[in-house]
Design a protein around this motif. Structure first.
Motif, PDB file in Angstrom:
ATOM      1  N   GLY A   1       5.330  -7.498  -4.496  1.00  0.00           N
ATOM      2  CA  GLY A   1       4.387  -6.656  -3.222  1.00  0.00           C
ATOM      3  C   GLY A   1       3.680  -5.191  -3.512  1.00  0.00           C
ATOM      4  N   ALA A   2       3.184  -4.952  -4.537  1.00  0.00           N
ATOM      5  CA  ALA A   2       2.872  -4.251  -5.456  1.00  0.00           C
ATOM      6  C   ALA A   2       1.178  -3.438  -4.130  1.00  0.00           C
ATOM      7  CB  ALA A   2       2.446  -4.043  -6.610  1.00  0.00           C
ATOM      8  N   SER A   3       0.941  -4.764  -4.200  1.00  0.00           N
ATOM      9  CA  SER A   3      -0.717  -5.357  -4.190  1.00  0.00           C
ATOM     10  C   SER A   3      -0.920  -5.014  -2.701  1.00  0.00           C
ATOM     11  CB  SER A   3      -1.205  -6.651  -4.322  1.00  0.00           C
ATOM     12  OG  SER A   3      -1.661  -6.749  -5.408  1.00  0.00           O
ATOM     13  N   THR A   4       0.688  -5.545  -1.642  1.00  0.00           N
ATOM     14  CA  THR A   4       0.427  -5.056  -0.370  1.00  0.00           C
ATOM     15  C   THR A   4       1.100  -3.324  -0.568  1.00  0.00           C
ATOM     16  OG1 THR A   4       1.421  -7.660  -0.275  1.00  0.00           O
ATOM     17  CG2 THR A   4       1.779  -6.096   1.337  1.00  0.00           C
ATOM     18  N   LEU A   5       1.753  -2.953  -0.159  1.00  0.00           N
ATOM     19  CA  LEU A   5       1.910  -1.327  -0.850  1.00  0.00           C
ATOM     20  C   LEU A   5       0.653  -0.613  -1.089  1.00  0.00           C
ATOM     21  CD1 LEU A   5       5.427  -1.187  -2.191  1.00  0.00           C
ATOM     22  CD2 LEU A   5       4.873  -1.639   0.651  1.00  0.00           C
ATOM     23  N   ALA A   6      -0.084  -1.222  -2.085  1.00  0.00           N
ATOM     24  CA  ALA A   6      -1.760  -0.731  -2.425  1.00  0.00           C
ATOM     25  C   ALA A   6      -2.230  -0.320  -1.689  1.00  0.00           C
ATOM     26  CB  ALA A   6      -1.647  -1.205  -3.757  1.00  0.00           C
ATOM     27  N   THR A   7      -2.845  -1.806  -1.209  1.00  0.00           N
ATOM     28  CA  THR A   7      -3.505  -2.085   0.337  1.00  0.00           C
ATOM     29  C   THR A   7      -3.115  -1.583   1.601  1.00  0.00           C
ATOM     30  OG1 THR A   7      -3.108  -4.073   1.067  1.00  0.00           O
ATOM     31  CG2 THR A   7      -4.953  -4.211  -0.600  1.00  0.00           C
ATOM     32  N   SER A   8      -2.146  -1.383   2.369  1.00  0.00           N
ATOM     33  CA  SER A   8      -1.405  -0.373   3.088  1.00  0.00           C
ATOM     34  C   SER A   8      -1.914   0.832   2.994  1.00  0.00           C
ATOM     35  CB  SER A   8      -0.205  -0.818   3.589  1.00  0.00           C
ATOM     36  OG  SER A   8      -0.443  -2.717   3.227  1.00  0.00           O
ATOM     37  N   LEU A   9      -1.145   1.932   1.732  1.00  0.00           N
ATOM     38  CA  LEU A   9      -1.355   3.202   1.710  1.00  0.00           C
ATOM     39  C   LEU A   9      -2.759   3.248   1.653  1.00  0.00           C
ATOM     40  CD1 LEU A   9       1.050   3.125  -1.046  1.00  0.00           C
ATOM     41  CD2 LEU A   9       1.606   3.983   1.388  1.00  0.00           C
ATOM     42  N   ALA A  10      -3.494   2.310   1.010  1.00  0.00           N
ATOM     43  CA  ALA A  10      -5.413   2.687   1.214  1.00  0.00           C
ATOM     44  C   ALA A  10      -5.377   3.293   2.412  1.00  0.00           C
ATOM     45  CB  ALA A  10      -6.155   2.300   0.611  1.00  0.00           C
ATOM     46  N   TRP A  11      -5.285   1.546   3.139  1.00  0.00           N
ATOM     47  CA  TRP A  11      -5.210   2.305   4.562  1.00  0.00           C
ATOM     48  C   TRP A  11      -5.526   3.060   5.802  1.00  0.00           C
ATOM     49  CZ3 TRP A  11      -9.311  -1.353   6.764  1.00  0.00           C
ATOM     50  CH2 TRP A  11     -10.063  -0.964   8.429  1.00  0.00           C
ATOM     51  N   LEU A  12      -3.986   3.292   5.402  1.00  0.00           N
ATOM     52  CA  LEU A  12      -3.036   4.419   5.993  1.00  0.00           C
ATOM     53  C   LEU A  12      -3.854   5.339   6.051  1.00  0.00           C
ATOM     54  CD1 LEU A  12       0.915   3.478   5.698  1.00  0.00           C
ATOM     55  CD2 LEU A  12      -0.846   3.382   7.893  1.00  0.00           C
ATOM     56  N   PHE A  13      -3.901   5.804   4.908  1.00  0.00           N
ATOM     57  CA  PHE A  13      -4.844   6.947   4.725  1.00  0.00           C
ATOM     58  C   PHE A  13      -6.021   7.466   4.776  1.00  0.00           C
ATOM     59  CE2 PHE A  13      -1.850   7.143   0.275  1.00  0.00           C
ATOM     60  CZ  PHE A  13      -1.138   8.051   0.582  1.00  0.00           C
ATOM     61  N   SER A  14      -6.789   6.321   5.079  1.00  0.00           N
ATOM     62  CA  SER A  14      -8.156   6.335   5.457  1.00  0.00           C
ATOM     63  C   SER A  14      -8.493   6.121   7.164  1.00  0.00           C
ATOM     64  CB  SER A  14      -8.991   5.383   4.364  1.00  0.00           C
ATOM     65  OG  SER A  14      -8.690   4.297   5.185  1.00  0.00           O
ATOM     66  N   ALA A  15      -7.619   5.583   7.376  1.00  0.00           N
ATOM     67  CA  ALA A  15      -7.851   5.027   9.014  1.00  0.00           C
ATOM     68  C   ALA A  15      -7.118   5.970   9.728  1.00  0.00           C
ATOM     69  CB  ALA A  15      -7.253   3.710   9.203  1.00  0.00           C
ATOM     70  N   ASP A  16      -5.775   6.535   9.207  1.00  0.00           N
ATOM     71  CA  ASP A  16      -4.775   7.047   9.885  1.00  0.00           C
ATOM     72  C   ASP A  16      -5.264   8.816  10.111  1.00  0.00           C
ATOM     73  OD1 ASP A  16      -3.858   4.545  10.995  1.00  0.00           O
ATOM     74  OD2 ASP A  16      -1.692   5.321  10.222  1.00  0.00           O
ATOM     75  N   ASP A  17      -4.865   9.190   8.094  1.00  0.00           N
ATOM     76  CA  ASP A  17      -5.282  10.322   7.949  1.00  0.00           C
ATOM     77  C   ASP A  17      -6.547  10.537   7.808  1.00  0.00           C
ATOM     78  OD1 ASP A  17      -1.982  10.702   7.653  1.00  0.00           O
ATOM     79  OD2 ASP A  17      -2.350   9.734   5.224  1.00  0.00           O
ATOM     80  N   LYS A  18      -7.417   9.661   7.612  1.00  0.00           N
ATOM     81  CA  LYS A  18      -8.752  10.293   8.396  1.00  0.00           C
ATOM     82  C   LYS A  18      -8.774  10.735   6.838  1.00  0.00           C
ATOM     83  CE  LYS A  18      -9.242   8.521  11.655  1.00  0.00           C
ATOM     84  NZ  LYS A  18      -9.515   7.089  12.490  1.00  0.00           N
ATOM     85  N   LEU A  19      -8.729  10.547   4.918  1.00  0.00           N
ATOM     86  CA  LEU A  19      -8.948  11.274   4.342  1.00  0.00           C
ATOM     87  C   LEU A  19      -9.778  10.203   3.430  1.00  0.00           C
ATOM     88  CD1 LEU A  19      -5.534  12.014   3.404  1.00  0.00           C
ATOM     89  CD2 LEU A  19      -7.155  13.051   3.738  1.00  0.00           C
ATOM     90  N   SER A  20     -11.047  10.864   2.518  1.00  0.00           N
ATOM     91  CA  SER A  20     -12.095   9.573   2.329  1.00  0.00           C
ATOM     92  C   SER A  20     -11.184   8.863   1.004  1.00  0.00           C
ATOM     93  CB  SER A  20     -13.237  10.232   1.640  1.00  0.00           C
ATOM     94  OG  SER A  20     -12.669  11.183   0.608  1.00  0.00           O
ATOM     95  N   THR A  21     -10.747   7.484   0.282  1.00  0.00           N
ATOM     96  CA  THR A  21      -9.892   7.131   0.208  1.00  0.00           C
ATOM     97  C   THR A  21     -10.620   6.021  -0.742  1.00  0.00           C
ATOM     98  OG1 THR A  21      -7.786   7.570   1.582  1.00  0.00           O
ATOM     99  CG2 THR A  21      -7.696   5.830  -0.005  1.00  0.00           C
TER     100      THR A  21
END
Length: 421
Positions: free
Chosen positions: A162-182
Motif C-alpha cells: 500500500g505504498a502508493s496509497t500512502l504516498a497519494t494520501s500524504l500528498a493530499w493531506l499536505f496540500s488540502a489540509d496543511d495548504k502546502l504546495s506539494t
C-alpha cells in the motif's frame, strides 16, 4: 501557466492581453478591460492560434484571455500556448463547448478559469478580478515566509503493502489540509497508480523528462505537471510496457532539484527497484516512509532496507509503518515484528477494504474519501510525523531513527530483561 508556485509582479510585462475570435465578445470585453485600467488596444482579434503566434515573438502578459472557439483540439493547443507563455502568466480561456470533462481537463492543465460564450460583463469582471488577485497574492516561496522543504520517499518493503496509497494520501493531506504546495512524483514509470488514484490522466510530462533531461527547468515543471487541486501537482506516467526504462537517473535528480525550488513538500512514490538502480535518488531525501506488512517476508525485507538506508541515506529520518493490519489475522504479531527488525513500528494502519473500495469508486485518495475512518486517522498521524521539521526533532532531543539504533545494546538489554526460567 498559472501554477501557484510561480511569482510575478514588477516584471516589466504588459498587465493584460486578450485574443478573441468574434466582435460581439470583443464589444463586451473592451469596456470591462478599460474599467480595470487596461488598454482596450490589448484586446486583439483572433483566437488561440493567433495568441501562440504573437506570444512566440513577444513577452506574454501577466493576465491572458484567450478564445478556444476555433480550436479543434483545445487541450493540445493549450500545451502549445504553454510553450510560449512566461512563467507566472494567469490564463483565462473562453469557448463555446459546455462540457464538464473539458472544463476539468483545462483547469488541470493550468488554466485559471474557463468562461462560456456568450460573455457577460459581470462574468468577465469577476473572473478577471480573481485572476488579478491570484497574480498579486504573495507566493508560497516568498523569502520572508520561506519554509524548509521536506522531501519524502514512500517505499514498500514488499509489493502490495500500500505504498502508493500512502504516498497519494500524504500528498493530499499536505496540500488540502496543511495548504502546502506539494509535488507528487510517481516513479513507477510503467505501472504507476498516482494519477489513477486522483482520477487524472498522467500525461507525457514524466516520459518527456526522461527522454530529454536537458529540458527540465521551472517552465517545464509548470507545463508538464498535472494539477490535482490548488496546491497539489503530480508527475506520473503510463509508459508502454514494451519500452524499457532507458535512463541513468539524471532526469529524476533534476526533477527533485526543481521541486525543492518550487514546492514546500515533495512526496515520491518510489518502487524498491529504484533504490537498486538509482541509489543517488536518496541523496537529498529528508524522510523515508517504509511501508510494511506484518508478515515474515516483509520483516526480512524491512531489516534489509533499514540497513541499506543507514548506509546510503544516513540523513533521512525513517518512519516505519505497518499497513493493512488485521489484528486477528496477522502472520506474525506486532511484538515479534518489532523484535525482528530491532526497532518500533511508528504508525499502525488498520486494514479497511470497504474504505479502499470507496476511494477507488470515487476516484479520490484514501484519506479524502474516508475522512472519518480509523485508517484515515492513522494516515493523518503519519502526515504529522512526516511534516515535523528537523528543528523540532533536534529541539526535542530526537535523532534520525537509524541514527539512534544500537542493535547490540538493545538485544543485550532485552536478554537481561527476560525472566529466568
Amino acid at each position: 501557466m498559472n501554477a501557484p508556485w510561480k511569482s510575478g509582479g514588477g516584471n516589466g510585462r504588459d498587465q493584460f492581453a486578450a485574443y478573441i475570435c468574434d466582435e460581439a465578445s470583443l464589444d463586451v470585453l473592451r469596456p470591462v478591460a478599460m474599467e480595470m485600467g487596461w488598454q482596450p488596444e490589448k484586446c486583439n482579434k483572433g483566437g488561440l492560434r493567433n495568441a501562440v503566434q504573437s506570444l512566440s515573438i513577444t513577452a506574454s502578459p501577466n493576465i491572458l484571455l484567450v478564445d478556444l472557439s476555433e480550436s479543434g483540439d483545445p487541450l493540445n493547443d493549450i500545451n502549445a500556448l504553454a510553450e510560449v507563455c512566461e512563467p507566472g502568466t494567469i490564463v483565462v480561456a473562453v469557448g463555446q463547448v459546455n462540457d464538464v470533462r473539458l472544463y476539468r481537463d483545462l483547469l488541470a492543465s493550468g488554466i485559471h478559469d474557463y468562461l462560456l460564450k456568450p460573455l457577460s460583463p459581470g462574468q468577465l469582471r469577476d473572473s478577471l478580478s480573481q485572476a488579478q488577485a491570484v497574480f498579486a497574492s504573495p507566493k508560497n516561496h516568498d523569502a520572508s515566509a520561506a519554509k524548509e522543504h521536506i522531501s519524502t520517499a514512500v517505499i514498500g518493503t514488499r509489493g502490495g503493502t500500500g505504498a502508493s496509497t500512502l504516498a497519494t494520501s500524504l500528498a493530499w493531506l499536505f496540500s488540502a489540509d496543511d495548504k502546502l504546495s506539494t509535488a507528487l512524483l510517481d516513479l513507477d514509470i510503467h505501472f504507476g497508480t498516482g494519477a489513477l488514484c486522483l482520477d487524472l490522466e498522467p500525461g507525457r510530462g514524466l516520459t518527456d523528462a526522461i527522454e530529454n533531461p536537458s529540458r527540465i527547468d521551472g517552465l517545464f515543471i509548470e507545463r508538464a505537471m498535472i494539477r490535482a487541486n490548488d496546491n497539489l501537482s503530480i508527475l506520473s506516467a503510463e509508459a508502454p510496457i514494451n519500452s524499457p526504462l532507458m535512463t541513468d537517473g539524471t532526469a529524476f535528480i533534476q526533477l527533485e532539484e526543481e521541486f525543492r525550488q518550487a514546492f514546500d513538500m515533495t512526496v515520491i512514490d518510489m518502487p524498491r527497484n529504484m533504490l537498486i538502480n538509482f541509489p543517488q535518488l536518496m541523496g537529498d531525501v529528508n524522510v523515508v516512509v517504509l511501508a510494511a506488512e506484518l508478515t515474515l517476508a516483509s520483516a526480512r525485507d524491512t531489516i534489509r532496507m533499514l540497513s541499506w538506508l543507514k548506509a546510503n541515506a544516513p540523513q533521512a529520518r525513517v518512519i516505519v509503518v505497518a499497513n493493512k493490519v488485521q489484528a486477528n489475522l496477522a502472520e506474525i504479531s506486532r511484538s515479534d515484528f518489532e523484535a525482528s527488525i530491532e526497532t518500533d513500528i511508528d504508525v499502525l494502519i488498520p486494514y479497511d477494504i470497504k474504505a479502499a473500495s470507496m476511494a477507488a469508486k470515487l476516484g479520490q485518495t484514501f484519506v479524502d474519501a474516508n475522512r472519518s475512518s480509523k485508517a484515515a486517522g492513522a494516515m493523518r498521524d503519519l502526515a504529522r510525523k512526516v511534516s515535523e521539521r528537523e528543528a523540532d526533532a533536534s529541539a526535542s532531543g530526537k535523532k534520525s531513527l537509524l541514527g539512534k539504533l544500537d542493535f547490540k545494546s538493545m538485544m543485550s538489554k532485552a536478554k537481561k530483561a527476560e525472566p529466568a526460567e
